[in-house]
Design a protein around this motif. Structure first.
Motif, short mmCIF file in Angstrom:
data_model
loop_
_atom_site.label_atom_id
_atom_site.label_comp_id
_atom_site.label_asym_id
_atom_site.label_seq_id
_atom_site.Cartn_x
_atom_site.Cartn_y
_atom_site.Cartn_z
N ARG A 183 -9.81 -67.00 -19.40
CA ARG A 183 -9.00 -67.62 -20.45
C ARG A 183 -8.14 -66.52 -21.08
O ARG A 183 -8.60 -65.38 -21.23
N GLU B 219 -4.94 -74.83 -22.71
CA GLU B 219 -5.52 -74.04 -21.64
C GLU B 219 -6.85 -74.63 -21.16
O GLU B 219 -7.10 -74.70 -19.95
N HIS C 137 -7.75 -75.95 -17.45
CA HIS C 137 -8.92 -75.47 -16.72
C HIS C 137 -9.81 -76.63 -16.28
O HIS C 137 -10.34 -76.60 -15.17
N ALA D 143 -1.97 -62.91 -17.28
CA ALA D 143 -2.01 -64.24 -17.88
C ALA D 143 -0.94 -65.14 -17.28
O ALA D 143 -1.19 -66.31 -16.95
N TYR D 144 0.26 -64.60 -17.09
CA TYR D 144 1.37 -65.39 -16.54
C TYR D 144 1.05 -65.82 -15.11
O TYR D 144 1.18 -67.00 -14.75
N LEU E 286 -1.94 -68.46 -15.16
CA LEU E 286 -1.61 -69.80 -15.62
C LEU E 286 -0.62 -70.49 -14.69
O LEU E 286 -0.65 -71.71 -14.53
N GLN E 287 0.23 -69.71 -14.06
CA GLN E 287 1.14 -70.28 -13.07
C GLN E 287 0.36 -70.85 -11.89
O GLN E 287 0.65 -71.93 -11.38
N ARG F 63 -1.46 -74.00 -12.95
CA ARG F 63 -0.54 -75.13 -13.04
C ARG F 63 -0.40 -75.81 -11.68
O ARG F 63 -0.34 -77.04 -11.60
N LEU G 229 2.97 -76.43 -20.94
CA LEU G 229 2.61 -75.36 -20.01
C LEU G 229 3.87 -74.76 -19.38
O LEU G 229 3.99 -73.54 -19.26
#
Length: 297
Positions: free
Chosen positions: A173, A187, A191, A242-243, A246-247, A250, A265
């Protein structure tokens, strides 16, 4: 058997990937996955070093096999920890192994590294020697038949040799719980959607490997859970991690997210947006890693 919980905060480090598949892979995804593996190695280097230092070895290993090595986070941590050892890095991805070899040459340790491209989901593994230590970080849960894979490792190891299984308790996270401001809890919802996907496609993710190791004929000597809590601030590596993370989430979670969550997002991942993830100064890396140390009798 003991379980140790270690909370290791770290601030301002310069510099958990969903896991790399030691069996089949998508060549088109190699580049993006390699980036996450490299960032994982950079940001979590101290935690990896703490795991290699903890291993309950009876003597220093000379021959090590890194199963599902990816781009070499474990390989290089083991080479640093055991300066007289040689490591055989095994992965299905030619691209990952090429990058690992380039890094070994750049660091002057190429004579201590052997790379083997192999699909570990097959019945017959290549000749990997008779190692004193087998290391598998974030790779065992990808095996289509983990029971068979564990038996293969047992046969591979020298008598009295150690098998270290390192697994993530899910993907890290990065955002505070109340972020982003327009969609608090985004987030966690992403998840949850990704977890549903992985439950269908990677059923052994999050498994307790202790009983499976024992069933395969190992003696489980110890188990340790490490809590990772790295406060990034404006640390560039944490931001990139983080980028990229999360990409990737997604790509898996999008079909299950609401339009509002998906828009929020995408806003975080838009580098030109005033709300861009990389503009935030409250990013962190929070996760857990568990390691099982099992010996071949």
């Amino acid at each position: 058997m003991s379980r140790t919980h270690q909370h290791t905060p770290h601030h301002g480090q310069s510099g958990h990937h969903p896991g790399h598949h030691p069996g089949h892979h998508d060549d088109d995804g190699d580049g993006g996955q390699a980036e996450i593996l490299e960032l994982d190695a950079e940001v979590l280097a101290e935690h990896m070093a703490s795991i290699t230092a903890w291993l309950p070895l009876k003597s220093e290993p000379h021959q090590i096999v890194d199963l599902g090595s990816g781009t070499g986070a474990g390989t290089f941590a083991l080479l640093r920890r055991f300066p007289d050892a040689h490591v055989t890095a095994v992965d299905t991805s030619v691209g990952h192994l090429r990058l690992l070899r380039e890094k070994a040459c750049a660091r002057g340790v190429d004579s201590r590294v052997r790379t083997v491209q192999a699909d570990l989901d097959t019945d017959r593994w290549p000749d990997l020697g008779t190692p004193d230590l087998v290391w598998a970080s974030a790779s065992m849960h990808h095996m289509s038949d983990p029971v068979r894979a564990l038996r293969n490792v047992r046969e591979l190891l020298a008598p009295g040799g150690l098998f270290a299984v390192v697994e993530l308790a899910g993907f890290p996270r990065f955002l505070p719980a109340d972020a982003p401001e327009n969609r608090p809890g985004l987030e966690e919802r992403a998840h949850a959607a990704a977890d549903d996907f992985h439950a269908q496609h990677v059923p052994h993710r999050g498994a307790d490997w202790g009983p499976m190791l024992a069933a395969a004929g190992f003696t489980v000597e110890d188990e340790r859970t490490i809590t990772v809590d790295i406060h990034g601030g404006r640390d560039e590596a944490v931001g990139r991690y983080a980028y990229a993370g999360l990409q990737r989430i997604r790509g898996v979670a999008a079909p299950a997210l609401s339009q509002e969550d998906l828009a929020a997002l995408d806003d975080l991942l838009d580098t030109d947006s005033p709300n861009a993830l990389l503009r935030r100064d409250d990013l962190a890396v929070r996760t857990e890693r568990t390691v099982w140390a099992a010996r071949r009798p």
